[in-house]
Design a protein around this motif. Structure first.
Motif, PDB file in Angstrom:
ATOM      1  N   TYR A 156       0.856  -1.186   0.000  1.00 18.05           N
ATOM      2  CA  TYR A 156       0.000   0.000   0.000  1.00 18.05           C
ATOM      3  C   TYR A 156       0.893   1.237   0.000  1.00 18.05           C
ATOM      4  O   TYR A 156       2.104   1.143   0.178  1.00 18.05           O
ATOM      5  CB  TYR A 156      -0.922   0.012   1.222  1.00 18.05           C
ATOM      6  N   THR A 182      -5.200   2.872   2.500  1.00 17.84           N
ATOM      7  CA  THR A 182      -5.495   1.856   3.520  1.00 17.84           C
ATOM      8  C   THR A 182      -6.896   2.007   4.101  1.00 17.84           C
ATOM      9  O   THR A 182      -7.261   1.295   5.023  1.00 17.84           O
ATOM     10  CB  THR A 182      -4.488   1.953   4.683  1.00 17.84           C
ATOM     11  N   ASP A 380      -5.647   2.597  10.539  1.00 15.52           N
ATOM     12  CA  ASP A 380      -5.615   2.611   9.079  1.00 15.52           C
ATOM     13  C   ASP A 380      -6.395   3.787   8.507  1.00 15.52           C
ATOM     14  O   ASP A 380      -6.145   4.213   7.377  1.00 15.52           O
ATOM     15  CB  ASP A 380      -6.189   1.309   8.518  1.00 15.52           C
ATOM     16  N   ASP A 419      -5.217  -5.247   8.067  1.00 11.54           N
ATOM     17  CA  ASP A 419      -3.788  -5.225   7.721  1.00 11.54           C
ATOM     18  C   ASP A 419      -2.962  -6.312   8.414  1.00 11.54           C
ATOM     19  O   ASP A 419      -1.756  -6.380   8.230  1.00 11.54           O
ATOM     20  CB  ASP A 419      -3.182  -3.843   7.997  1.00 11.54           C
TER      21      ASP A 419
END
Length: 666
Positions: A156, A182, A380, A419
């Motif tokens: 990312y 994200t 995130d 994640d």
């Protein structure tokens, strides 16, 4: 105050190091430019090199005009002693009073345009949308963009240094959305592990053991499982849900008549699924009051920000299991609602389509009560996104709209699914101060079979954490506890990384040994240092996939990438299955408030001020307290259940009759 427990301290310490904070963050840093506070996301992920794009889209989040007046108004409309109590703003009034001034918008727009970026139309007066090459974006905001690899191996991008703007502009800017990809919201729905139907016609089956769950996960061996009175023993029926939580018999007005419900969705769905479910439980004369409202083209024909990702192959019907669950749960508790508005947007990676959808719900100001089962962990999301959302939720609160959010299905570790990290974190937007955060519980050993009128199982309902498997020390079948947090689920809860504790959040247990305080970085960083942090969840309800609700959802050739299409045809009967997750507890609670609005013929606005007031006045009269006493399941992987408020179940689960009528149970 020192962090508690040890793991919380360790996680925050790692994040603090990754921020590379310095005393100059809030000061002018270069040639009259100033850094935007909180404009770097904490990360310890591996740097994979420079990020480049021929074109990307970002949005500058502007600070509201008359900020102190906005704060005062929010306080007064929820103050029982104020003349402004429940005097909701009319449609469009929020913008006329608090939108940035023309001069403020012109100043930032001119700077961005002079920097070479193309100014585009945005969904909100609080957002200035621009696009251009990544190199130009870096130069404009004096930041650097890098690629990273997370523990799951996903690549990312995000900015690696603070965002900077001319000092004359920086004070009017809250952040820049789109500098990271994200911010892809996740669904909070959970299905049970592989299982078979019970050997007898009865729907009663024991709660699964750890050995059965391990055998299902590791060896693919199912176990007998059935729950509730739904078709094929596939979950609780609407009658059972209402009976367990004590719905009153008040006719259509006590079942949402006159109220407008809404769900926030990032996937398409089939109305035919909802009609089949509704006809089964309510008869052929019942028609679900559905109205679809597409934002940014919707999931099937997305209009995506340039450089972002939201093509149909990433969306389509990929979350239809979530959409159907949300709608069916609201109809289970508020079947007589005037309208059920299904807002649908593509699910992008930068959070910009999500902002557009929430903005649309607030601008329309049709929905009295809204539920969202889509979220991303705060870490995130980042400070820019959460502040942009907060402006929308403040607008909803001032308009009298009630907003609910699912607090998550992986215990206290809400980043696991997005994640792969196991830091202690809660979800956005449920942790927002003007969203009611809904956690998860379980009925565990209580199975009502096909009884249409079961009573509440006093002393049985516990925090949702299947067989206590979700915790850092568990190691069942060689699989660590964090694996089980995701595989079988646990109710989310904890302290906000961004928000201070709202004034309404008070009562027994709110101050506890796990309370954290603002430190300017990793603990409620948007609040003053020393202020207690926002705690979640506020409330809870059953969310266990092993004490599930009955869902109907299908998929076929005309519904590409359908989540339901991959398995539902093999169910018994086809299309029916049990569903859990805080995806169910959030719409359940939203429908209860719609029932209240229908009975009292008016909006209550954000539910939290009323809920915490009732909790402080007569907790036992309005809520089932999940105490953990005498229960083997007594934590959400980190935070214990206790008498009173706790960070696993909040102030408890609903006593529907009391909450709808405002007459407490004796």
């Amino acid at each position: 105050m020192a962090c508690n427990p040890r793991k919380l301290c360790a996680a925050f310490a790692v994040l603090a190091l990754s921020l590379n904070l310095s005393a100059t963050v809030y000061a002018a840093v270069e040639n009259g430019f100033s850094a935007i506070p909180g404009s770097i996301k904490p990360t310890t992920d591996t740097v994979m090199g420079e990020f480049t794009s021929s074109r990307m889209t970002v949005e500058v989040v502007l600070r509201p005009r008359n900020e102190s007046e906005l704060s005062d108004l929010l306080e007064s409309v929820y103050d029982l002693n104020s003349k402004s109590y429940q005097h909701w703003l009319g449609q469009g009034e929020f913008y006329s009073r608090f939108a940035p001034s023309n001069a403020q918008v012109a100043a930032i727009t001119n700077y961005l345009r002079e920097s070479g970026l193309d100014v585009e139309t945005s969904s909100s007066p609080f957002l200035v949308r621009v696009s251009g090459p990544s190199s130009m974006v870096e130069a404009t905001f004096k930041t650097s963009l890098r690629n990273y690899r997370n523990p799951r191996g996903v690549i990312y991008y995000s900015n690696a240094s603070e965002v900077q703007l001319p000092a004359s502009l920086a004070s009017g800017v809250l952040g820049v959305v789109g500098l990271s990809n994200t911010v892809r919201a996740q669904s909070m729905a959970v299905r049970a592990q592989k299982h078979t139907m019970p050997a007898t016609p009865s729907c009663e089956a024991p709660y699964p053991t750890t050995a059965q769950l391990y055998n299902a996960v590791d060896n693919g061996v199912g176990f007998p499982f059935g729950y509730g009175g739904g078709p094929g023993c596939n979950g609780l029926t609407p009658s059972q849900v209402n009976s367990i939580y004590g719905a009153p018999e008040l006719g259509p007005r006590g079942k949402g008549a006159g109220a407008n419900l809404a769900v926030f969705e990032l996937s398409a769905y089939q109305q035919s699924d909802i009609n089949t479910w509704a006809e089964y439980f309510y008869g052929t004369d019942y028609k679900a009051p559905l109205k679809d409202i597409l934002v940014d083209g919707g999931p099937l024909s997305p209009v995506c920000p340039t450089g972002d990702e939201c093509p149909p192959q990433f969306n389509g019907y990929s979350g239809d299991i979530e959409v159907d669950a949300d709608i069916e749960m609201q109809l289970a508790v508020a079947p007589n609602a005037k309208h059920l508005l299904v807002y649908e947007a593509p699910n992008d990676f930068t959070g910009q389509t999500e902002l557009d959808e929430y903005t649309k719900i607030a601008q329309d100001d049709i929905a009295d009560v809204i539920s969202s089962s889509w979220a991303v962990c705060e870490n995130d999301a980042g400070a820019a996104t959460v502040q942009a959302e907060n402006l929308i939720f403040e607008q909803m609160a001032l308009q009298g709209q009630s907003m609910f959010g699912a607090e998550g299905d992986t215990g206290a570790f809400s980043c696991i699914r997005s994640d792969g990290t196991t830091i202690v974190n809660v979800l956005d937007p449920p942790a927002q101060p003007w969203v009611t955060s809904v956690g998860g519980t379980s009925f565990e050993s209580f199975n009502p079979d096909a009884n249409p009128d079961p009573k509440y199982p006093k002393g049985v309902e516990s925090v949702w954490n299947v067989d206590n498997l979700c915790n850092e020390s568990a190691n069942e079948g060689g699989l660590p506890g964090f694996f089980w947090c995701s595989a079988t689920g646990a109710g989310g809860g904890g302290n906000s990384q961004f928000w201070g504790r709202p004034a309404y959040q008070f009562g027994p247990g709110v101050n506890n040994s796990f309370t954290t305080y603002g430190n300017g970085t990793t603990q409620c960083s948007l609040a003053a240092k020393g202020k207690p942090c926002r705690e979640t969840p506020d409330i809870s309800a059953n969310a266990d996939a092993y004490t599930p609700y009955a869902e109907y959802c299908t998929g076929n050739a005309s519904t590409p990438f359908s989540a339901c299409g991959g398995f539902s045809g093999e169910q018994t009967p086809p299309g029916w299955f049990g569903i859990g997750g805080t995806s169910l507890s959030s719409p359940l609670w939203s429908a209860i408030i719609a029932d209240h609005d229908g009975l009292w013929r008016g909006r209550i606005g954000n539910a939290n001020p009323l809920l915490y007031l009732l909790y402080s006045i007569d907790a036992k009269g309005y809520f089932n307290d999940i105490t953990g006493k005498g229960q083997t399941t007594n934590n959400n992987g980190l935070f214990p259940t206790t008498p009173g408020y706790d960070l696993s179940t909040g102030i408890g689960t609903p006593k529907m009759g009391a909450l709808i009528t405002l007459f407490p149970e004796p």
